[in-house]
Design a protein around this motif. Sequence first.
Motif, PDB file in Angstrom:
ATOM      1  N   ARG A 150       0.841  -1.203   0.000  1.00 33.82           N
ATOM      2  CA  ARG A 150       0.000   0.000   0.000  1.00 33.82           C
ATOM      3  C   ARG A 150       0.880   1.258   0.000  1.00 33.82           C
ATOM      4  O   ARG A 150       0.631   2.193  -0.759  1.00 33.82           O
ATOM      5  CB  ARG A 150      -0.929   0.027   1.212  1.00 33.82           C
ATOM      6  CG  ARG A 150      -1.797   1.292   1.246  1.00 33.82           C
ATOM      7  CD  ARG A 150      -2.688   1.380   2.482  1.00 33.82           C
ATOM      8  NE  ARG A 150      -3.726   0.353   2.449  1.00 33.82           N
ATOM      9  CZ  ARG A 150      -3.819  -0.648   3.308  1.00 33.82           C
ATOM     10  NH1 ARG A 150      -2.956  -0.768   4.299  1.00 33.82           N
ATOM     11  NH2 ARG A 150      -4.787  -1.522   3.208  1.00 33.82           N
ATOM     12  N   THR A 151       1.902   1.261   0.830  1.00 26.94           N
ATOM     13  CA  THR A 151       2.800   2.416   0.909  1.00 26.94           C
ATOM     14  C   THR A 151       3.459   2.686  -0.435  1.00 26.94           C
ATOM     15  O   THR A 151       3.516   3.838  -0.886  1.00 26.94           O
ATOM     16  CB  THR A 151       3.868   2.185   1.997  1.00 26.94           C
ATOM     17  OG1 THR A 151       3.205   2.053   3.262  1.00 26.94           O
ATOM     18  CG2 THR A 151       4.859   3.334   2.063  1.00 26.94           C
ATOM     19  N   VAL A 152       3.942   1.635  -1.088  1.00 22.14           N
ATOM     20  CA  VAL A 152       4.584   1.797  -2.403  1.00 22.14           C
ATOM     21  C   VAL A 152       3.596   2.373  -3.410  1.00 22.14           C
ATOM     22  O   VAL A 152       3.911   3.325  -4.137  1.00 22.14           O
ATOM     23  CB  VAL A 152       5.151   0.452  -2.904  1.00 22.14           C
ATOM     24  CG1 VAL A 152       5.566   0.544  -4.369  1.00 22.14           C
ATOM     25  CG2 VAL A 152       6.316   0.007  -2.048  1.00 22.14           C
ATOM     26  N   LEU A 153       2.397   1.808  -3.458  1.00 21.26           N
ATOM     27  CA  LEU A 153       1.410   2.249  -4.441  1.00 21.26           C
ATOM     28  C   LEU A 153       0.949   3.684  -4.171  1.00 21.26           C
ATOM     29  O   LEU A 153       0.834   4.489  -5.109  1.00 21.26           O
ATOM     30  CB  LEU A 153       0.228   1.286  -4.466  1.00 21.26           C
ATOM     31  CG  LEU A 153       0.553  -0.122  -4.964  1.00 21.26           C
ATOM     32  CD1 LEU A 153      -0.623  -1.061  -4.730  1.00 21.26           C
ATOM     33  CD2 LEU A 153       0.969  -0.111  -6.417  1.00 21.26           C
ATOM     34  N   VAL A 154       0.708   4.025  -2.926  1.00 21.54           N
ATOM     35  CA  VAL A 154       0.293   5.393  -2.588  1.00 21.54           C
ATOM     36  C   VAL A 154       1.403   6.378  -2.942  1.00 21.54           C
ATOM     37  O   VAL A 154       1.138   7.451  -3.496  1.00 21.54           O
ATOM     38  CB  VAL A 154      -0.106   5.499  -1.094  1.00 21.54           C
ATOM     39  CG1 VAL A 154      -0.252   6.951  -0.663  1.00 21.54           C
ATOM     40  CG2 VAL A 154      -1.396   4.739  -0.839  1.00 21.54           C
ATOM     41  N   ASP A 155       2.644   6.015  -2.639  1.00 23.07           N
ATOM     42  CA  ASP A 155       3.770   6.894  -2.984  1.00 23.07           C
ATOM     43  C   ASP A 155       3.852   7.125  -4.491  1.00 23.07           C
ATOM     44  O   ASP A 155       4.102   8.249  -4.946  1.00 23.07           O
ATOM     45  CB  ASP A 155       5.094   6.317  -2.473  1.00 23.07           C
ATOM     46  CG  ASP A 155       5.251   6.430  -0.971  1.00 23.07           C
ATOM     47  OD1 ASP A 155       4.458   7.146  -0.318  1.00 23.07           O
ATOM     48  OD2 ASP A 155       6.179   5.793  -0.433  1.00 23.07           O
ATOM     49  N   LEU A 156       3.644   6.067  -5.280  1.00 17.03           N
ATOM     50  CA  LEU A 156       3.688   6.218  -6.738  1.00 17.03           C
ATOM     51  C   LEU A 156       2.593   7.158  -7.232  1.00 17.03           C
ATOM     52  O   LEU A 156       2.848   8.028  -8.071  1.00 17.03           O
ATOM     53  CB  LEU A 156       3.571   4.848  -7.414  1.00 17.03           C
ATOM     54  CG  LEU A 156       4.786   3.942  -7.257  1.00 17.03           C
ATOM     55  CD1 LEU A 156       4.458   2.531  -7.726  1.00 17.03           C
ATOM     56  CD2 LEU A 156       5.977   4.511  -8.018  1.00 17.03           C
ATOM     57  N   VAL A 157       1.397   6.997  -6.703  1.00 22.07           N
ATOM     58  CA  VAL A 157       0.294   7.880  -7.107  1.00 22.07           C
ATOM     59  C   VAL A 157       0.592   9.314  -6.678  1.00 22.07           C
ATOM     60  O   VAL A 157       0.363  10.261  -7.441  1.00 22.07           O
ATOM     61  CB  VAL A 157      -1.051   7.380  -6.540  1.00 22.07           C
ATOM     62  CG1 VAL A 157      -2.165   8.380  -6.819  1.00 22.07           C
ATOM     63  CG2 VAL A 157      -1.399   6.020  -7.121  1.00 22.07           C
ATOM     64  N   ASN A 158       1.131   9.492  -5.492  1.00 21.49           N
ATOM     65  CA  ASN A 158       1.480  10.840  -5.018  1.00 21.49           C
ATOM     66  C   ASN A 158       2.568  11.486  -5.869  1.00 21.49           C
ATOM     67  O   ASN A 158       2.670  12.710  -5.920  1.00 21.49           O
ATOM     68  CB  ASN A 158       1.903  10.807  -3.554  1.00 21.49           C
ATOM     69  CG  ASN A 158       0.732  10.553  -2.625  1.00 21.49           C
ATOM     70  OD1 ASN A 158      -0.428  10.739  -2.995  1.00 21.49           O
ATOM     71  ND2 ASN A 158       1.032  10.103  -1.417  1.00 21.49           N
ATOM     72  N   GLN A 159       3.365  10.659  -6.554  1.00 22.41           N
ATOM     73  CA  GLN A 159       4.395  11.168  -7.467  1.00 22.41           C
ATOM     74  C   GLN A 159       3.841  11.433  -8.862  1.00 22.41           C
ATOM     75  O   GLN A 159       4.581  11.819  -9.769  1.00 22.41           O
ATOM     76  CB  GLN A 159       5.537  10.152  -7.586  1.00 22.41           C
ATOM     77  CG  GLN A 159       6.328   9.944  -6.320  1.00 22.41           C
ATOM     78  CD  GLN A 159       7.251   8.748  -6.442  1.00 22.41           C
ATOM     79  OE1 GLN A 159       7.618   8.311  -7.537  1.00 22.41           O
ATOM     80  NE2 GLN A 159       7.637   8.193  -5.303  1.00 22.41           N
ATOM     81  N   GLY A 160       2.551  11.205  -9.036  1.00 27.37           N
ATOM     82  CA  GLY A 160       1.938  11.459 -10.334  1.00 27.37           C
ATOM     83  C   GLY A 160       1.961  10.273 -11.274  1.00 27.37           C
ATOM     84  O   GLY A 160       1.728  10.421 -12.471  1.00 27.37           O
TER      85      GLY A 160
END
Length: 112
Positions: free
Chosen positions: A22-32
């Motif tokens: 979840r952390t990896v995926l949320v970080d990727l989305v937050n990076q655009g």
Amino acid sequence: MVSVANEYRDLEISVYTAPALRTVLVDLVNQGRYFLVVDLAGIAFIDSTGLGVLVGALKRVRVHGGEVAVAVPTVRIGKVFRITGLASVFAQFDTVDAAVEFLGRQAANAYA
């Protein structure tokens, strides 16, 4: 497009390991990053928490016109997606290459 590296080879995505994904995926989305490939090769088991993480990622990227594709090369994990009805929600492919090709077309249409 980003292929999420599978850190859990020969393991599971469960209540114990799903928070890291979840952390990896949320970080990727937050990076655009709104077009994601999740490679499930080597995953022996995925529980409802793991599936919930994938659904959450899908909801996050769709807000931005994105998509999540899953590479599901094993019958066992593919069966989980079919039984839960998520096979009709996620774009599923046997290989990462096929998933990336699909997302390339989706991204081109999104930004056309």
